[in-house]
Design a protein around this motif. Sequence first.
Motif, PDB file in Angstrom:
ATOM      1  N   PHE A  94      24.711  17.475 -42.665  1.00  0.00           N
ATOM      2  CA  PHE A  94      24.086  16.216 -42.127  1.00  0.00           C
ATOM      3  C   PHE A  94      24.994  14.806 -42.542  1.00  0.00           C
ATOM      4  N   ARG A  95      25.910  15.017 -43.589  1.00  0.00           N
ATOM      5  CA  ARG A  95      26.625  13.935 -44.140  1.00  0.00           C
ATOM      6  C   ARG A  95      28.117  13.990 -43.567  1.00  0.00           C
ATOM      7  N   THR A  96      28.584  12.749 -43.241  1.00  0.00           N
ATOM      8  CA  THR A  96      29.848  12.620 -42.455  1.00  0.00           C
ATOM      9  C   THR A  96      31.168  12.535 -43.797  1.00  0.00           C
ATOM     10  N   ASP A  97      30.585  12.593 -44.992  1.00  0.00           N
ATOM     11  CA  ASP A  97      31.636  12.524 -45.990  1.00  0.00           C
ATOM     12  C   ASP A  97      31.516  13.721 -46.856  1.00  0.00           C
ATOM     13  N   ARG A  98      31.154  14.736 -46.162  1.00  0.00           N
ATOM     14  CA  ARG A  98      31.088  16.337 -46.635  1.00  0.00           C
ATOM     15  C   ARG A  98      31.419  17.279 -45.468  1.00  0.00           C
ATOM     16  N   ALA A  99      32.096  18.199 -46.005  1.00  0.00           N
ATOM     17  CA  ALA A  99      32.321  19.493 -45.011  1.00  0.00           C
ATOM     18  C   ALA A  99      31.824  20.748 -45.677  1.00  0.00           C
ATOM     19  N   VAL A 100      31.319  21.704 -44.989  1.00  0.00           N
ATOM     20  CA  VAL A 100      30.877  22.928 -45.409  1.00  0.00           C
ATOM     21  C   VAL A 100      31.906  24.109 -44.754  1.00  0.00           C
ATOM     22  N   MET A 101      32.475  24.622 -45.659  1.00  0.00           N
ATOM     23  CA  MET A 101      33.449  25.718 -45.188  1.00  0.00           C
ATOM     24  C   MET A 101      33.382  27.081 -45.967  1.00  0.00           C
ATOM     25  N   PRO A 102      33.780  28.048 -45.179  1.00  0.00           N
ATOM     26  CA  PRO A 102      33.495  29.502 -45.769  1.00  0.00           C
ATOM     27  C   PRO A 102      34.443  29.429 -47.260  1.00  0.00           C
ATOM     28  N   LYS A 103      33.879  30.019 -48.072  1.00  0.00           N
ATOM     29  CA  LYS A 103      34.589  29.800 -49.412  1.00  0.00           C
ATOM     30  C   LYS A 103      35.704  30.532 -49.447  1.00  0.00           C
ATOM     31  N   ASP A 104      36.154  31.799 -48.510  1.00  0.00           N
ATOM     32  CA  ASP A 104      36.947  32.694 -48.640  1.00  0.00           C
ATOM     33  C   ASP A 104      38.197  31.712 -47.799  1.00  0.00           C
ATOM     34  N   SER A 105      37.868  30.859 -47.015  1.00  0.00           N
ATOM     35  CA  SER A 105      38.985  29.766 -46.672  1.00  0.00           C
ATOM     36  C   SER A 105      39.301  28.980 -47.386  1.00  0.00           C
ATOM     37  N   VAL A 106      38.632  28.679 -48.677  1.00  0.00           N
ATOM     38  CA  VAL A 106      39.231  27.449 -49.232  1.00  0.00           C
ATOM     39  C   VAL A 106      39.863  28.331 -50.646  1.00  0.00           C
TER      40      VAL A 106
END
Length: 269
Positions: A94-106
């Motif tokens: 819900f925040r524009t200054d955050r992104a949730v990504m799969p850990k194995d992609s990072v």
Amino acid sequence: MFSRLARLSRPQAIAVSAVPLATLVAVVALAPLPFAVAQPGGTADVLGEYKGKPVLTISGAPTRETKGELRMTTIVATGPQMDVRLGDVIDGWFRTDRAVMPKDSVYPDGDNVKEVEKHNLGDMRESQDSATKAALGYLRANGVDGTDKVEVKADLGKIGGPSAGLFLALGIVDKLDGDGSGGDLTGGRTIAGTGTISAKGKIGPVGGVAMKTQAAARDGATVFLVPEAECSDAEAEKPKDLQLVPVTTLASTVDSLRALEKGGKVPSC
């Protein structure tokens, strides 16, 4: 249990069933999830210094004084061993200054912090080598003499990964030849962006560009160079007044920067 539930009234059955459901929700909320949460990181001007040291040190040929800035961008993500829970994920969505990504992609190489850092720094060294080859190859192809004995050293501290490649190459070109006509590639602007680069000058995608556009605007950039394949991602959270310029090769990127300097037409996302 189901036979006993059948003998209860509807309100009683709902109340009884709610107990294990509430327990399940509580467990999920507290359990670590396979995600990383990212946010805009720092930027570094490859034409200047990073943490008190020149980013680019060039020997074997005269270099020129430059104006403007070429800022490579980064994102900062929760560490490979840090637990991310349901509340963190919901907040990130819900925040524009955050992104949730799969850990194995990072962190595709696992959770070992030292191994991740070693891998990322290895990627950075390879990126620096490719950037140097791409830049010198471009200069030779465009008739710039005196590049045969050039050596380049890049220092970005502990910043890892391959995404600074494009900007390291642009920095080398600017320091050795500028725009080819006595001016600066930047035109005196603060230009930011991201992108991998091959030794032959091909630019590749990197990920996290929506966060990187925000880092760029925060640090004064008015133009953001983005790998063409990631235009839609860059537009998703693009700050106001930040111009996106898609790029595919080092040569076409230099052409776009020259056009910007002269007020000409440049590609757009």
